[in-house]
Write a protein that holds these residues in place. Structure first.
Motif, PDB file in Angstrom:
ATOM      1  N   GLU A 262       0.826  -1.201   0.000  1.00 25.34           N
ATOM      2  CA  GLU A 262       0.000   0.000   0.000  1.00 25.34           C
ATOM      3  C   GLU A 262       0.868   1.261   0.000  1.00 25.34           C
ATOM      4  OE1 GLU A 262      -3.454   2.088  -0.332  1.00 25.34           O
ATOM      5  OE2 GLU A 262      -3.212  -0.102  -0.365  1.00 25.34           O
ATOM      6  N   LEU A 263       1.945   1.228   0.784  1.00 25.70           N
ATOM      7  CA  LEU A 263       2.846   2.380   0.813  1.00 25.70           C
ATOM      8  C   LEU A 263       3.621   2.512  -0.490  1.00 25.70           C
ATOM      9  CD1 LEU A 263       4.292   2.309   4.461  1.00 25.70           C
ATOM     10  CD2 LEU A 263       2.433   3.691   3.534  1.00 25.70           C
ATOM     11  N   MET A 264       3.973   1.391  -1.114  1.00 24.52           N
ATOM     12  CA  MET A 264       4.662   1.455  -2.398  1.00 24.52           C
ATOM     13  C   MET A 264       3.765   2.062  -3.466  1.00 24.52           C
ATOM     14  SD  MET A 264       7.801   0.516  -2.253  1.00 24.52           S
ATOM     15  CE  MET A 264       8.145   0.210  -3.987  1.00 24.52           C
ATOM     16  N   LYS A 265       2.488   1.747  -3.414  1.00 25.21           N
ATOM     17  CA  LYS A 265       1.546   2.333  -4.361  1.00 25.21           C
ATOM     18  C   LYS A 265       1.438   3.845  -4.147  1.00 25.21           C
ATOM     19  CE  LYS A 265      -3.213   1.818  -6.010  1.00 25.21           C
ATOM     20  NZ  LYS A 265      -4.497   1.081  -5.832  1.00 25.21           N
ATOM     21  N   THR A 266       1.381   4.271  -2.887  1.00 27.60           N
ATOM     22  CA  THR A 266       1.347   5.706  -2.584  1.00 27.60           C
ATOM     23  C   THR A 266       2.633   6.383  -3.040  1.00 27.60           C
ATOM     24  OG1 THR A 266      -0.053   5.274  -0.661  1.00 27.60           O
ATOM     25  CG2 THR A 266       1.086   7.385  -0.735  1.00 27.60           C
ATOM     26  N   ALA A 267       3.769   5.711  -2.816  1.00 25.50           N
ATOM     27  CA  ALA A 267       5.050   6.285  -3.217  1.00 25.50           C
ATOM     28  C   ALA A 267       5.164   6.411  -4.730  1.00 25.50           C
ATOM     29  CB  ALA A 267       6.196   5.433  -2.671  1.00 25.50           C
TER      30      ALA A 267
ATOM     31  N   ARG B 184       5.995   9.826  -9.318  1.00 25.11           N
ATOM     32  CA  ARG B 184       5.635  10.195 -10.692  1.00 25.11           C
ATOM     33  C   ARG B 184       5.293  11.685 -10.776  1.00 25.11           C
ATOM     34  NH1 ARG B 184       2.277   6.509 -11.536  1.00 25.11           N
ATOM     35  NH2 ARG B 184       3.483   5.114 -12.882  1.00 25.11           N
ATOM     36  N   GLU B 185       4.563  12.194  -9.818  1.00 29.24           N
ATOM     37  CA  GLU B 185       4.206  13.621  -9.825  1.00 29.24           C
ATOM     38  C   GLU B 185       5.442  14.492  -9.595  1.00 29.24           C
ATOM     39  OE1 GLU B 185       1.316  16.771  -7.407  1.00 29.24           O
ATOM     40  OE2 GLU B 185       1.118  14.606  -7.111  1.00 29.24           O
TER      41      GLU B 185
ATOM     42  N   PRO C 257       4.967  13.386  11.715  1.00 28.26           N
ATOM     43  CA  PRO C 257       3.832  14.295  11.869  1.00 28.26           C
ATOM     44  C   PRO C 257       3.002  14.513  10.612  1.00 28.26           C
ATOM     45  CG  PRO C 257       5.863  15.553  11.689  1.00 28.26           C
ATOM     46  CD  PRO C 257       6.258  14.113  11.688  1.00 28.26           C
ATOM     47  N   PHE C 258       3.492  14.116   9.430  1.00 29.43           N
ATOM     48  CA  PHE C 258       2.784  14.418   8.190  1.00 29.43           C
ATOM     49  C   PHE C 258       1.955  13.218   7.737  1.00 29.43           C
ATOM     50  CE2 PHE C 258       6.273  17.376   8.261  1.00 29.43           C
ATOM     51  CZ  PHE C 258       5.708  18.557   7.803  1.00 29.43           C
ATOM     52  N   ALA C 259       0.784  13.495   7.174  1.00 30.16           N
ATOM     53  CA  ALA C 259      -0.095  12.460   6.638  1.00 30.16           C
ATOM     54  C   ALA C 259       0.249  12.173   5.179  1.00 30.16           C
ATOM     55  CB  ALA C 259      -1.559  12.892   6.768  1.00 30.16           C
ATOM     56  N   LYS C 260      -0.181  11.009   4.702  1.00 34.58           N
ATOM     57  CA  LYS C 260       0.161  10.600   3.336  1.00 34.58           C
ATOM     58  C   LYS C 260      -0.463  11.507   2.286  1.00 34.58           C
ATOM     59  CE  LYS C 260      -1.207   6.430   4.339  1.00 34.58           C
ATOM     60  NZ  LYS C 260      -1.592   5.004   4.231  1.00 34.58           N
ATOM     61  N   ASP C 261      -1.684  11.995   2.526  1.00 31.02           N
ATOM     62  CA  ASP C 261      -2.353  12.794   1.505  1.00 31.02           C
ATOM     63  C   ASP C 261      -1.776  14.209   1.379  1.00 31.02           C
ATOM     64  OD1 ASP C 261      -3.191  13.644   3.937  1.00 31.02           O
ATOM     65  OD2 ASP C 261      -5.335  13.610   3.489  1.00 31.02           O
ATOM     66  N   GLU C 262      -0.941  14.623   2.311  1.00 26.95           N
ATOM     67  CA  GLU C 262      -0.311  15.937   2.214  1.00 26.95           C
ATOM     68  C   GLU C 262       1.178  15.838   1.909  1.00 26.95           C
ATOM     69  OE1 GLU C 262      -1.440  17.282   6.060  1.00 26.95           O
ATOM     70  OE2 GLU C 262       0.391  16.564   7.020  1.00 26.95           O
ATOM     71  N   MET C 263       1.631  14.651   1.502  1.00 28.24           N
ATOM     72  CA  MET C 263       3.061  14.408   1.330  1.00 28.24           C
ATOM     73  C   MET C 263       3.660  15.266   0.217  1.00 28.24           C
ATOM     74  SD  MET C 263       5.015  10.788   0.723  1.00 28.24           S
ATOM     75  CE  MET C 263       3.823  10.278  -0.525  1.00 28.24           C
ATOM     76  N   VAL C 264       3.034  15.312  -0.947  1.00 28.93           N
ATOM     77  CA  VAL C 264       3.613  16.046  -2.081  1.00 28.93           C
ATOM     78  C   VAL C 264       3.669  17.536  -1.779  1.00 28.93           C
ATOM     79  CG1 VAL C 264       3.315  16.639  -4.509  1.00 28.93           C
ATOM     80  CG2 VAL C 264       2.897  14.298  -3.745  1.00 28.93           C
ATOM     81  N   ASP C 265       2.604  18.095  -1.198  1.00 32.18           N
ATOM     82  CA  ASP C 265       2.614  19.508  -0.836  1.00 32.18           C
ATOM     83  C   ASP C 265       3.691  19.800   0.199  1.00 32.18           C
ATOM     84  OD1 ASP C 265       0.570  20.196  -2.553  1.00 32.18           O
ATOM     85  OD2 ASP C 265      -1.002  19.842  -1.068  1.00 32.18           O
TER      86      ASP C 265
END
Length: 550
Positions: A172-177, A182-183, A297-305
Motif C-alpha cells: 500500500e505504501l509502495m503504491k502511494t510512493a 511520478r508527480e 507528523p505528516f499524513a500521506k495525503d499531504e506528502m507532495v505539498d
C-alpha cells in the motif's frame, strides 16, 4: 544619578571632537567618490552612532556606560551588545567604575569569550538569550520557479534532489510512493534517489521510471562503523579509525548528497535514515505510514505539498490572492494525522472545542520560504578496548544500551562523567539516551520525558539492584565513559539504536558524547506543538475523564 568628574567631561569633549573630525572626513570622501548626498549623509550618521562611538572608547582605563540602559562595557570583556541595546545606547558618559568579573566559556581544549552570559554593572550576570529555540531554514537560491500557484502551471526545477525511503514489504505504501514520485519527477522536475531494491520494484510493478530517477548508494563515513566496508581498510591489530585514508572523503565530494530525505513509514524508518548518514544529515520529512508514528507528523495525503514546501517550491499566497482576502482565508489547512491505533483525542471534545482546535491547526507550511525544523541531538558512541584502540563508532538517534546480555549475573559496570566517577552500575543494564530517545526504551525503564530540543544526555538504569539508583539528566557537553572492570563476573553487551549488538570484554569501554551532526526533522507546525501532539495522540498522555463541576 551618575556623577561625572570635570576631567571626565574634558576627555569626553576631546573624544567627541575627534569623532566629529573623522565624520567630516568620511563625508567629504564619500561625496567625492559617489556624489550621492543623501546616501553619504545616512552612511555618515550610521557610522557615527554605531561605529565611531564604539571605536573611540576602546581604552581599558576608560570604560563607558549607557545611562539609558545602565549597560556597562569594558573593552576586551566578555559582554555582548544586543542590536536593540546598541541602538538605544546613544548617550554615553565616562564613569569611574569597572566590571569586577569577566566571563569565559571553557570546553575541553580552551576557553572562549562567553556568548550567552554577560556582566551587567560591577558583578551582576545576565542571560542574553535562551539556550535553545525554534530553528527555521529557508532556501537562498529561489527564483521565479519558486513562485507558483494552484492555477498556474508548475515550472520545472532542476536543482532539487530528494532521497525517497519507503517502509519495506508494504504494498500500500509502495503504491502511494509510486504516485508521489511520478508527480514529483514528471510534473515538477525534482530528481529522486531510490534504493536499488525499491527502484526495481517501482519500475517493474508500477511502471515508474524516467531520467530523473537515480539510484542511491550511501558512502561510508571515515571513522564510523563496525564490521562494514569501512572496517576492511582497518587493521585492528595496529591501526585505529583515525588513520583511515582520505579516498572516502574524495569519493564523497564527487557526488553531492540529497537536499531532502523523505521517509514514508514509521519511526523505525527515521532511525534507518539516521544510520544512512553517520556524518551530516539533510533535513528529513517524516510521513506517517507505520503503526505508531510518534516521530512522523505528516499524513500521506499531504506528502507532495509538504515536499514542495520543504524544497521552497510552494506558492506565495500573498502575491497571488486578491487583496480582499484575509490571511486566515489564505491559510492551507491540513488534517491531523491519526495513528493506525485509531486514537483521536478530538473525539472527546465538544463541538466548540473541536472548532477551536481546528482553527489552531491552520498554518502555512513552507510558504514565504520558511520551514521549522527540530534539531534532534545524536550521541557519538565509541567502543574502545583496554589498549585505547577504537573498535567501533556509531552516531545514535535514540539510545545506546549496555546490558548483561545472556549472562545470569548482574551487569557490573563503572560509569564516569568527565573522568569523575559517577557510580558503580549493578543492574540488568543502563541506558544512555538522547532527548528524542527519552520516549522510547528510557521511558519504559522509568526515565524522564524530555523535550526533543533540550541539550541533554539521559542516564537511566535498567532494573537496578539498589532502588536509590534513579534516572539522571546531564548537560550535552559532558563525556560519559562506561567500563567493564577487570573483576567483573562476566562480559557485557552493547547495542546502538537496537542494532550492531556486540560484546564488551573486561577492560572495554564505551565513550559517549554529543555528536556534532544532529538529525534535522521538519516540523509540521513547530517543535513543541508536534511533540505535545504526539504525546497526546500516541501515548494518551495524562488522558482521563474530566471531573464534573461541583
Amino acid at each position: 544619578m551618575i556623577m561625572i568628574s570635570p576631567k571626565g567631561r574634558a576627555i569626553a569633549c576631546i573624544e567627541l571632537l575627534h569623532a566629529a573630525g573623522k565624520l567630516l572626513l568620511f563625508l567629504v570622501l564619500c561625496l567625492i567618490h559617489s556624489g550621492d548626498r543623501s546616501a553619504c549623509i545616512a552612511a555618515a550618521a550610521s557610522c557615527f552612532f554605531y561605529g565611531t562611538r564604539m571605536n573611540n572608547y576602546n581604552s581599558k582605563s576608560r570604560p563607558f556606560v549607557s545611562v539609558r540602559n545602565s549597560f556597562i562595557l569594558r573593552s576586551g570583556s566578555s559582554a555582548n551588545i544586543a542590536p536593540e541595546q546598541e541602538q538605544d545606547a546613544a548617550i554615553t558618559e565616562h564613569v569611574t567604575i569597572k566590571p569586577k568579573i569577566e566571563l569565559r566559556w571553557c570546553g575541553e581544549a580552551d576557553c572562549m569569550i562567553s556568548l550567552r552570559e554577560r556582566v551587567v554593572g560591577a558583578n551582576s550576570i545576565k542571560f542574553d538569550s535562551p539556550a535553545t529555540g525554534q530553528v527555521m531554514y529557508s532556501w537562498t537560491d529561489l527564483g521565479l520557479d519558486g513562485i507558483t500557484s494552484k492555477t498556474a502551471p508548475m515550472k520545472k526545477v532542476d536543482n532539487r534532489t530528494i532521497l525517497f525511503l519507503v517502509k519495506r514489504d508494504d504494498e500500500e505504501l509502495m503504491k502511494t510512493a509510486s504516485k508521489a514520485i511520478r508527480e514529483l519527477t514528471e510534473d515538477i522536475g525534482i530528481r529522486v534517489l531510490l534504493q536499488p531494491e525499491q527502484a526495481a520494484k517501482l519500475k517493474h510493478y508500477y511502471g515508474v521510471d524516467n531520467e530523473l530517477i537515480d539510484l542511491f548508494e550511501p558512502f561510508p563515513e571515515p571513522g564510523f562503523g563496525s564490521n562494514t566496508r569501512i572496517q576492511q581498510v582497518v587493521d585492528e591489530t595496529s591501526r585505529s579509525f583515525d588513520q583511515i585514508p582520505d579516498e572516502y572523503d574524495a569519493s564523497r565530494r564527487k557526488r553531492p548528497g540529497p537536499d531532502l530525505v523523505v521517509t514514508l513509514g514509521g519511526d523505525g524508518l527515521l532511525m534507518y535514515a539516521s544510520q544512512l548518514f553517520p556524518g551530516a544529515v539533510p533535513p528529513i520529512l517524516c510521513v506517517a505510514g507505520g503503526s505508531l508514528g510518534f516521530l512522523t507528523p505528516f499524513a500521506k495525503d499531504e506528502m507532495v505539498d509538504a515536499i514542495k514546501g520543504s524544497l521552497g517550491l510552494n506558492h506565495k499566497e500573498e502575491e497571488l490572492q486578491p487583496e480582499s482576502l484575509t490571511t486566515a482565508e489564505c491559510d492551507i489547512q491540513y488534517t491531523e494525522p491519526v495513528s493506525e491505533l485509531g486514537f483521536d483525542e478530538s473525539s472527546n471534545l465538544n463541538t466548540e472545542e473541536q472548532e477551536n482546535q481546528s482553527d489552531q491547526h491552520k498554518f502555512q507550511f513552507g510558504l514565504d520560504n520558511q520551514v521549522n525544523i527540530s534539531m534532534r541531538m545524536r550521541l557519538d558512541c565509541r567502543v574502545v578496548n583496554a589498549e585505547g584502540i577504537v573498535r567501533a563508532r556509531f552516531n545514535v538517534l535514540n539510545e545506546v544500551v549496555i546490558d548483561r546480555g545472556s549472562s545470569p549475573y548482574l551487569a557490573n559496570l563503572e560509569a564516569f562523567c568527565d573522568d569523575v566517577h559517577l557510580t558503580t552500575v549493578q543492574a540488568d543494564g543502563i541506558i544512555f539516551s538522547t532527548p528524542t530517545g527519552s520516549t522510547a526504551y528510557s521511558m519504559a525503564a522509568g526515565g524522564s520525558v524530555v523535550h526533543p530540543v533540550v541539550p541533554a544526555i539521559l542516564v537511566t538504569p535498567i532494573c537496578p539492584h539498589v532502588l536509590s539508583f534513579r534516572s539522571m539528566v546531564f548537560p550535552d557537553h559532558v563525556v560519559i565513559r562506561c567500563t567493564v572492570p577487570d573483576d567483573a563476573r562476566s562480559d557485557a553487551c552493547v547495542a546502538f539504536d537496537g542494532k550492531f549488538r556486540r560484546l564488551l570484554h573486561r577492560g572495554d569501554s564505551v565513550i559517549i558524547q554529543m555528536s556534532e551532526h544532529p538529525v534535522p526533522t521538519i516540523d509540521r507546525m513547530d517543535h513543541t506543538s508536534d511533540w505535545l501532539g504526539s504525546l497526546k495522540r500516541n501515548f494518551n498522555f495524562n488522558t482521563r475523564a474530566k471531573q464534573k463541576p461541583l
